[in-house]
Write an enzyme that holds these catalytic residues in place. Structure first.
Site, PDB file in Angstrom:
ATOM      1  N   THR A 150       0.858  -1.177   0.000  1.00  0.00           N
ATOM      2  CA  THR A 150       0.000   0.000   0.000  1.00  0.00           C
ATOM      3  C   THR A 150       0.892   1.224   0.000  1.00  0.00           C
ATOM      4  O   THR A 150       1.805   1.322   0.819  1.00  0.00           O
ATOM      5  CB  THR A 150      -0.953   0.009   1.206  1.00  0.00           C
ATOM      6  OG1 THR A 150      -1.641   1.266   1.245  1.00  0.00           O
ATOM      7  CG2 THR A 150      -0.225  -0.202   2.523  1.00  0.00           C
ATOM      8  N   ARG A 151       0.651   2.135  -0.919  1.00  0.00           N
ATOM      9  CA  ARG A 151       1.508   3.322  -1.014  1.00  0.00           C
ATOM     10  C   ARG A 151       1.096   4.389  -0.016  1.00  0.00           C
ATOM     11  O   ARG A 151       1.724   5.435   0.055  1.00  0.00           O
ATOM     12  CB  ARG A 151       1.479   3.863  -2.443  1.00  0.00           C
ATOM     13  CG  ARG A 151       2.042   2.857  -3.444  1.00  0.00           C
ATOM     14  CD  ARG A 151       2.303   3.444  -4.814  1.00  0.00           C
ATOM     15  NE  ARG A 151       2.823   2.402  -5.698  1.00  0.00           N
ATOM     16  CZ  ARG A 151       2.159   1.881  -6.714  1.00  0.00           C
ATOM     17  NH1 ARG A 151       0.958   2.313  -6.992  1.00  0.00           N
ATOM     18  NH2 ARG A 151       2.694   0.938  -7.460  1.00  0.00           N
TER      19      ARG A 151
END
Length: 506
Positions: A364-365
């Site tokens: 997940t960025r």
């Protein structure tokens, strides 16, 4: 003059008096070619892109190719009833869909027409199906969590409000299930769900509708369905229609979770339309603008600043891979657009590890900024530990008897954590239960529990906490944090619980 003659004369006189000179101009064209859901039309000089066209028999079309000599349109209906020579009228209206609260709990097609056997939604407001995505200035950072109720996601790959998190994997690995579980977990929250089915079997969509209804989440959800039997044009429009319905709620300051199931079939439908419209094919026969097809859709997911309403759309696009090939054209396109991906692996699924999320590849960025402080404190090192466990487990296959005690303990704890991360469908776990469970597991409460009994430990531990520690759970839920005092109380309670539950290994 007879009475009949007087009546006729009076009628003619009245018609002459009431005659109006108002004229209207209508742009009219003629079908010169029709077939396979596509019509080529001569005329319609003033038509616009994405304008609705009126064919005979109340069939609608959509203008997509504006060429010098003709207009290429896709037919949204029974194209077999369209013939060469048919008259086509432009409506002057760009394609719009109905929006509003009355759509909640309903199953509709991409034009807002009911598919659930109930009357048409009583909505008076419509919005255009295409819209430019919000700019940078109108957005705010993604730092509010979307609680999936799925332990492996909330702990290791957190998703925030306004994020676009790709769910990718082979066929039948649980992609739809994990997204529907996320919608179900919003049933008691302020978040609205939108589920867009693109090219799915009608039986699958009916099963999802029933699942949402059984779990009490349907009243808070809109289902937009373009089934596999529907024309390619309908499947092409479905995600944009669902996004428009979601944007209505975002403009009202509300939060929406939208699932696109799936964008692989959406790209196939667009490729079919484009080839029939004789657009130049590119890589894998997709048209040159296939990247823009998905980028303009997913960029509409955002968390808006308070001065722009403060609402959000969180997008969960689904992509189906073939034999785990994430480097194919459409998967790489969508990966580059989204803010991370949940990768579901067939080997994990077949091994009984469900949800089959590969925590090593999944990212997940947004990171832990989308987690509440309590979850950060108990799950911060979990992803690293599970990655180390996977590496050790592979290494241990070659000589388990030669391992030192520290490695054995690390493997034993990893096995218990892997068992702990398993979860059934329709069984979302609340935030406070999740934090309490991971806290006692991190402190070693599972080390003396047999691996086969970890599932029993979890189920009974939830019941025990609800009966004996309701104030601790309420404090975690309300504050989002696990205080040192409540952590100590959990450890005291878990010791007493294990003595009474009979779950400790001999």
């Amino acid at each position: 003059m007879t009475t009949a003659g007087q009546d006729i004369a009076s009628v003619i006189k009245r018609q002459i008096e009431e005659f109006g000179g108002e004229l209207t101009m209508v742009d009219v064209g003629t079908v010169v070619e029709a077939g396979d859901g596509i019509a080529r039309i001569h005329g319609l000089a003033g038509v616009r892109l994405n304008e609705i066209l009126q064919f005979p028999n109340d069939i609608l079309g959509l203008a997509l190719n504006l060429e010098e000599e003709s207009v290429g349109a896709v037919i949204m209906g029974d194209y077999l009833r369209i013939r060469e020579g048919d008259e086509v009228r432009s409506t002057g209206r760009i394609l719009e869909v109905p929006v509003g609260d009355d759509l909640l709990g309903r199953v509709v097609d991409p034009l807002g027409r009911p598919l659930d056997g109930q009357p048409a939604p009583r909505t008076t407001e419509t919005l255009p199906i295409e819209k430019i995505a919000p700019g940078v200035i109108s957005r705010q950072p993604v730092d509010q969590p979307v609680q999936f109720g799925v332990k492996v996601v909330d702990a290791m790959v957190p998703v925030g409000r306004g994020q676009r998190e790709l769910v990718i994997g082979d066929r039948s690995t649980g992609k739809t299930s994990i997204c529907v579980d996320a919608i179900i977990n919003q049933r008691d929250s302020d978040m609205i769900g939108v589920y867009v089915a693109i090219g799915q079997k009608a039986s699958k969509v009916a099963g999802i509708v029933q699942r949402l209804a059984d779990q009490g989440a349907l009243d808070n959800t809109i289902i937009v369905a373009a089934n596999a039997s529907d024309p390619a044009a309908t499947q092409f429009l479905a995600p944009y229609a669902g996004c428009t319905m979601a944007e209505y709620f975002m403009s009202k300051g509300r939060d929406v979770l939208i699932v696109y199931d799936d964008l692989s079939k959406h790209a196939w439908a667009y490729r079919q339309m484009s080839l029939l419209l004789k657009r130049p094919p590119g890589r894998e026969a997709y048209p040159g603008d296939v990247f823009y097809l998905h980028s303009r859709l997913l960029e509409r997911a955002a968390r808006m600043s308070p001065e722009y309403g403060g609402g959000s759309i969180t997008a969960l696009p689904i992509i189906e891979t073939l034999a785990g090939d994430v480097s194919a054209y459409i998967p790489t396109n969508v990966i580059s657009i989204t803010d991370g991906q949940l990768f579901l692996e067939p080997d994990l699924f077949n091994a009984g590890i469900r949800p089959a999320v590969n925590s090593g590849i999944s990212v997940t960025r947004v990171g832990s900024s989308a987690q509440r402080r309590g979850m950060k404190s108990v799950a911060g090192s979990l992803k690293t530990e599970m990655a180390q466990f996977d590496a050790l487990a592979t290494f241990a296959q070659f000589g388990a008897e030669d391992l030192d005690p520290v490695t054995r303990r690390q493997l034993a704890r990893g096995e218990r954590f892997r068992e702990l991360l398993k979860q059934d469908e329709n069984a979302p776990v609340s935030y406070e239960n999740m934090v309490a469970l991971f806290h006692v597991a991190n402190e070693g409460a599972l080390d003396d529990v047999e691996v086969e009994k970890v599932g029993d430990f979890e189920a009974q531990w939830y019941d025990y906490m609800a009966a004996n520690l309701p104030d601790v759970l309420s404090a975690i839920s309300d504050t989002g944090e696990l205080s040192d005092e409540n952590g100590d109380r959990l450890m005291e309670a878990v010791t007493a619980f294990k003595q009474t539950a009979g779950l400790v290994a001999a």
